[in-house]
Design a protein around this motif. Sequence first.
Motif, mmCIF file in Angstrom:
data_model
loop_
_atom_site.group_PDB
_atom_site.id
_atom_site.type_symbol
_atom_site.label_atom_id
_atom_site.label_comp_id
_atom_site.label_asym_id
_atom_site.label_seq_id
_atom_site.Cartn_x
_atom_site.Cartn_y
_atom_site.Cartn_z
ATOM 1 N N ARG A 112 -5.698 8.494 2.274
ATOM 2 C CA ARG A 112 -6.085 7.666 1.127
ATOM 3 C C ARG A 112 -5.048 6.555 0.965
ATOM 4 N N LEU A 113 -5.487 5.318 1.088
ATOM 5 C CA LEU A 113 -4.620 4.163 0.888
ATOM 6 C C LEU A 113 -4.880 3.578 -0.490
ATOM 7 N N MET B 38 0.834 -1.194 0.000
ATOM 8 C CA MET B 38 0.000 0.000 0.000
ATOM 9 C C MET B 38 0.873 1.250 0.000
ATOM 10 N N SER B 39 0.388 2.253 -0.688
ATOM 11 C CA SER B 39 0.963 3.589 -0.555
ATOM 12 C C SER B 39 -0.160 4.492 -0.053
ATOM 13 N N VAL C 269 8.111 -0.154 -6.473
ATOM 14 C CA VAL C 269 9.242 0.410 -5.729
ATOM 15 C C VAL C 269 9.114 0.077 -4.246
ATOM 16 N N VAL C 270 7.905 0.218 -3.699
ATOM 17 C CA VAL C 270 7.682 -0.109 -2.290
ATOM 18 C C VAL C 270 8.026 -1.575 -2.034
ATOM 19 N N ALA C 271 7.522 -2.459 -2.899
ATOM 20 C CA ALA C 271 7.757 -3.899 -2.720
ATOM 21 C C ALA C 271 9.242 -4.237 -2.808
ATOM 22 N N GLU C 272 9.939 -3.624 -3.763
ATOM 23 C CA GLU C 272 11.367 -3.898 -3.929
ATOM 24 C C GLU C 272 12.170 -3.431 -2.719
ATOM 25 N N GLN C 273 11.866 -2.228 -2.234
ATOM 26 C CA GLN C 273 12.632 -1.706 -1.106
ATOM 27 C C GLN C 273 12.307 -2.458 0.181
ATOM 28 N N ALA C 274 11.059 -2.881 0.332
ATOM 29 C CA ALA C 274 10.709 -3.689 1.506
ATOM 30 C C ALA C 274 11.433 -5.029 1.462
ATOM 31 N N ALA C 275 11.465 -5.633 0.266
ATOM 32 C CA ALA C 275 12.124 -6.932 0.109
ATOM 33 C C ALA C 275 13.621 -6.835 0.409
ATOM 34 N N MET C 276 14.244 -5.708 0.063
ATOM 35 C CA MET C 276 15.669 -5.521 0.335
ATOM 36 C C MET C 276 15.957 -5.562 1.834
ATOM 37 N N THR D 99 8.031 -8.480 4.471
ATOM 38 C CA THR D 99 6.938 -8.931 3.616
ATOM 39 C C THR D 99 5.964 -7.781 3.385
ATOM 40 N N THR D 100 5.095 -7.959 2.397
ATOM 41 C CA THR D 100 4.059 -6.957 2.125
ATOM 42 C C THR D 100 3.195 -6.724 3.352
#
Length: 386
Positions: A17-18, A1-2, A355-362, A366-367
């Motif tokens: 707003r999500l 989510m952003s 971008v959020v998913a990639e940076q979180a994974a680094m 998890t999502t």
Amino acid sequence: MSRQPLLNRQSRIIATRLTLHLGTAASMQDAAAALGALDDVWPRSEKPIFVNCGHTDYNAGLLDWTPPENATIELPAASLVGPNGPDLISALQTWQPTVCLNFDPEAAQALSSGVPFRFIGFDAQRFTLEQLKLLAARTKTYGMGVAFNVASTQDFLACLDAGITSASGWFFTSPTSVPAKKLNPAQTNIVHVLNLVRGNAEVKEIEAALKNDVAMSYKLLRYINSAGFGLSCEIQSFRHAVSMLGYDKLNRWLSLLLATASKDPMAPALMYTALVRGRLMELLATDLVDKSEYDNLFITGAFSLLDVLLGVGIEDALEAMRLPEPICDALLGNGGRYQPFLELALASEQNDGEVVAEQAAMLGLTTDQFNRAQLQALSFADAMDF
């Protein structure tokens, strides 16, 4: 989510707003499952939370999720007049969640569908200000007009003048004037006390400095006694605060006082955002760094808007304070172990799920971990008194 904040005319964040960034093969049932898994951390404040599912095909499967009272489901008008429309309309009429109709070319037909709308949403990137003014006037009997994706402060003010009740975007996080070269007297006083605390000065010396600024003392105690701090008793004095919290925790809250000295008209929204960023970074780092660094991560996030709040360049602001090197490195973009957490916190404010998913994974997150931290950070900011 952003996420995006919605601001009112007083520059206060009154809603969030999500946006769910779902994969190309994801369904509304997947969206419902993801949202349902967040129920235990959903912010239960009075602030509405708008939920947008991006470009995924909408259908009645979304109503497998039971929205909390403060949740508002955004629906493209086209979803109510397409093939899935009849089932979706029937589900909406049965469960009666709060709905925001996102205005598109099918809006005229959707408005006559029999679904009650509380809000009518307009993408500020798709309409001119003249169009917004006309559309807000024509649809106000159906619901309150809100604008999304507002790009600048000027556009924000123009939207409100056009009859829009609130507008979302991150326009307020950019400096609007030439930075000053030094802090003003109120800011200098706070930095002086902050440096005393960081230097482990005697309590009586810090108390003497606080007494020179009654407003500072009052604000400090108000912060500490806010619901977001979670204390079981009320703190009555600085000496009491030291005995209950210790210098490290006080350093964290004194850092926030810097923002209260801001003269920026957008200060309320900036303060709220700084709190969310700080708490989000702290939560994201749980179990990934030593507990002794949690306060530093909070301060890094909270200080990420320091240049805008104080009206000075970030280098000038940091020069006046004796901050740990990892905080300064992250704020100056020089890398270090805190920067990945700051970058992830900032990515959550952009409309790019990849971008959020990639940076979180680094960071090995998890999502679900990231989404839960984001909602908990919102709850924290909601509970603070500023």
